[in-house]
Motif scaffolding. Sequence first.
Motif, mmCIF file in Angstrom:
data_model
loop_
_atom_site.group_PDB
_atom_site.id
_atom_site.type_symbol
_atom_site.label_atom_id
_atom_site.label_comp_id
_atom_site.label_asym_id
_atom_site.label_seq_id
_atom_site.Cartn_x
_atom_site.Cartn_y
_atom_site.Cartn_z
ATOM 1 N N MET A 1 -123.098 -43.499 37.620
ATOM 2 C CA MET A 1 -124.275 -43.614 36.776
ATOM 3 C C MET A 1 -124.507 -42.268 36.093
ATOM 4 O O MET A 1 -124.284 -41.218 36.667
ATOM 5 N N LYS A 2 -124.974 -42.362 34.865
ATOM 6 C CA LYS A 2 -125.345 -41.174 34.112
ATOM 7 C C LYS A 2 -126.848 -41.235 33.866
ATOM 8 O O LYS A 2 -127.391 -42.299 33.625
ATOM 9 N N VAL A 3 -127.490 -40.072 33.926
ATOM 10 C CA VAL A 3 -128.931 -39.991 33.742
ATOM 11 C C VAL A 3 -129.216 -39.080 32.555
ATOM 12 O O VAL A 3 -128.704 -37.956 32.499
ATOM 13 N N LEU A 4 -130.023 -39.567 31.622
ATOM 14 C CA LEU A 4 -130.439 -38.775 30.473
ATOM 15 C C LEU A 4 -131.883 -38.342 30.657
ATOM 16 O O LEU A 4 -132.748 -39.165 30.971
ATOM 17 N N PHE A 5 -132.144 -37.062 30.486
ATOM 18 C CA PHE A 5 -133.503 -36.540 30.459
ATOM 19 C C PHE A 5 -133.891 -36.380 28.995
ATOM 20 O O PHE A 5 -133.146 -35.775 28.227
ATOM 21 N N ASP A 6 -135.026 -36.929 28.605
ATOM 22 C CA ASP A 6 -135.423 -36.863 27.196
ATOM 23 C C ASP A 6 -136.136 -35.551 26.872
ATOM 24 O O ASP A 6 -136.263 -34.665 27.716
ATOM 25 N N ALA B 1 -132.457 -31.566 34.331
ATOM 26 C CA ALA B 1 -131.152 -32.217 34.223
ATOM 27 C C ALA B 1 -130.073 -31.407 34.926
ATOM 28 O O ALA B 1 -129.258 -31.964 35.677
ATOM 29 N N SER B 2 -130.053 -30.103 34.691
ATOM 30 C CA SER B 2 -128.995 -29.295 35.302
ATOM 31 C C SER B 2 -129.140 -29.243 36.819
ATOM 32 O O SER B 2 -128.138 -29.264 37.543
ATOM 33 N N THR B 3 -130.358 -29.205 37.314
ATOM 34 C CA THR B 3 -130.566 -29.179 38.762
ATOM 35 C C THR B 3 -130.175 -30.516 39.388
ATOM 36 O O THR B 3 -129.465 -30.548 40.398
ATOM 37 N N LEU B 4 -130.617 -31.618 38.784
ATOM 38 C CA LEU B 4 -130.255 -32.931 39.326
ATOM 39 C C LEU B 4 -128.746 -33.134 39.242
ATOM 40 O O LEU B 4 -128.135 -33.683 40.160
ATOM 41 N N HIS B 5 -128.133 -32.672 38.143
ATOM 42 C CA HIS B 5 -126.687 -32.820 37.998
ATOM 43 C C HIS B 5 -125.957 -32.122 39.149
ATOM 44 O O HIS B 5 -124.985 -32.656 39.689
ATOM 45 N N GLY B 6 -126.415 -30.930 39.502
ATOM 46 C CA GLY B 6 -125.792 -30.215 40.607
ATOM 47 C C GLY B 6 -125.818 -31.002 41.900
ATOM 48 O O GLY B 6 -124.887 -30.916 42.716
ATOM 49 N N PHE B 7 -126.853 -31.792 42.094
ATOM 50 C CA PHE B 7 -126.981 -32.596 43.308
ATOM 51 C C PHE B 7 -126.178 -33.896 43.209
ATOM 52 O O PHE B 7 -125.406 -34.224 44.104
ATOM 53 N N VAL B 8 -126.331 -34.641 42.121
ATOM 54 C CA VAL B 8 -125.728 -35.981 42.030
ATOM 55 C C VAL B 8 -124.244 -35.957 41.694
ATOM 56 O O VAL B 8 -123.555 -36.954 41.904
ATOM 57 N N HIS C 1 -121.998 -39.073 40.059
ATOM 58 C CA HIS C 1 -122.956 -39.327 38.990
ATOM 59 C C HIS C 1 -123.104 -38.063 38.152
ATOM 60 O O HIS C 1 -122.566 -37.010 38.486
ATOM 61 N N SER C 2 -123.843 -38.170 37.055
ATOM 62 C CA SER C 2 -124.110 -36.981 36.240
ATOM 63 C C SER C 2 -125.490 -37.091 35.612
ATOM 64 O O SER C 2 -126.022 -38.183 35.434
ATOM 65 N N ALA C 3 -126.044 -35.936 35.294
ATOM 66 C CA ALA C 3 -127.340 -35.867 34.623
ATOM 67 C C ALA C 3 -127.197 -34.906 33.451
ATOM 68 O O ALA C 3 -126.557 -33.858 33.580
ATOM 69 N N VAL C 4 -127.788 -35.270 32.329
ATOM 70 C CA VAL C 4 -127.690 -34.457 31.127
ATOM 71 C C VAL C 4 -129.028 -34.497 30.388
ATOM 72 O O VAL C 4 -129.718 -35.512 30.402
ATOM 73 N N GLN D 1 -141.403 -27.574 41.705
ATOM 74 C CA GLN D 1 -141.963 -28.704 42.432
ATOM 75 C C GLN D 1 -141.549 -30.033 41.800
ATOM 76 O O GLN D 1 -141.327 -31.017 42.501
ATOM 77 N N VAL D 2 -141.440 -30.053 40.472
ATOM 78 C CA VAL D 2 -140.980 -31.273 39.793
ATOM 79 C C VAL D 2 -139.565 -31.608 40.245
ATOM 80 O O VAL D 2 -139.259 -32.747 40.625
ATOM 81 N N VAL D 3 -138.688 -30.610 40.205
ATOM 82 C CA VAL D 3 -137.301 -30.832 40.601
ATOM 83 C C VAL D 3 -137.226 -31.236 42.067
ATOM 84 O O VAL D 3 -136.454 -32.125 42.442
#
Length: 139
Positions: free
Chosen positions: A1-6, A14-21, A26-29, A99-101
């Motif tokens: 799954m890929k996740v887009l942050f608007d 996005a970069s923090t979540l990408h490091g985890f997933v 998966h990837s986050a961008v 805190q959001v991350v």
Amino acid sequence: MKVLFDNCTSPMYASTLHGFVSHYGHSAVHIRDLAELPKGRSSTDLEWIDHLRSSGLVWSFISGDGRVLKNAAERAALRSAGLHGFILAPGYQKTPHNQVVSNLLWHWPEMQRLTEILAAPSMHEVPMKRTTKLRSLPL
């Protein structure tokens, strides 16, 4: 799954979540880093929604702006694109980035599970409290 942050979110999310997933395949961008969008970060919601729909990949998105659900054209585009969407609760607007991350990482297993068990399109609100479940939103 890929996740887009608007655009209504910080690129740091996005970069923090990408490091985890990324360890789970998966990837986050963030939208600013999505090179395939002709207008880049200046793309409208309808443009990035259409891009995700036509990519042929499984996408979800995370937004800090619940107004995407109030615009009839955007709602129709989200329904036809077959996306799983996650809207950050309004309280995130005044919350420090760390805190959001932290909350996103805390809720990630539930977010991932929902994308696996629910047919797209679906929309959920990511709550501020870690003990609160994601809330389904009408699409």
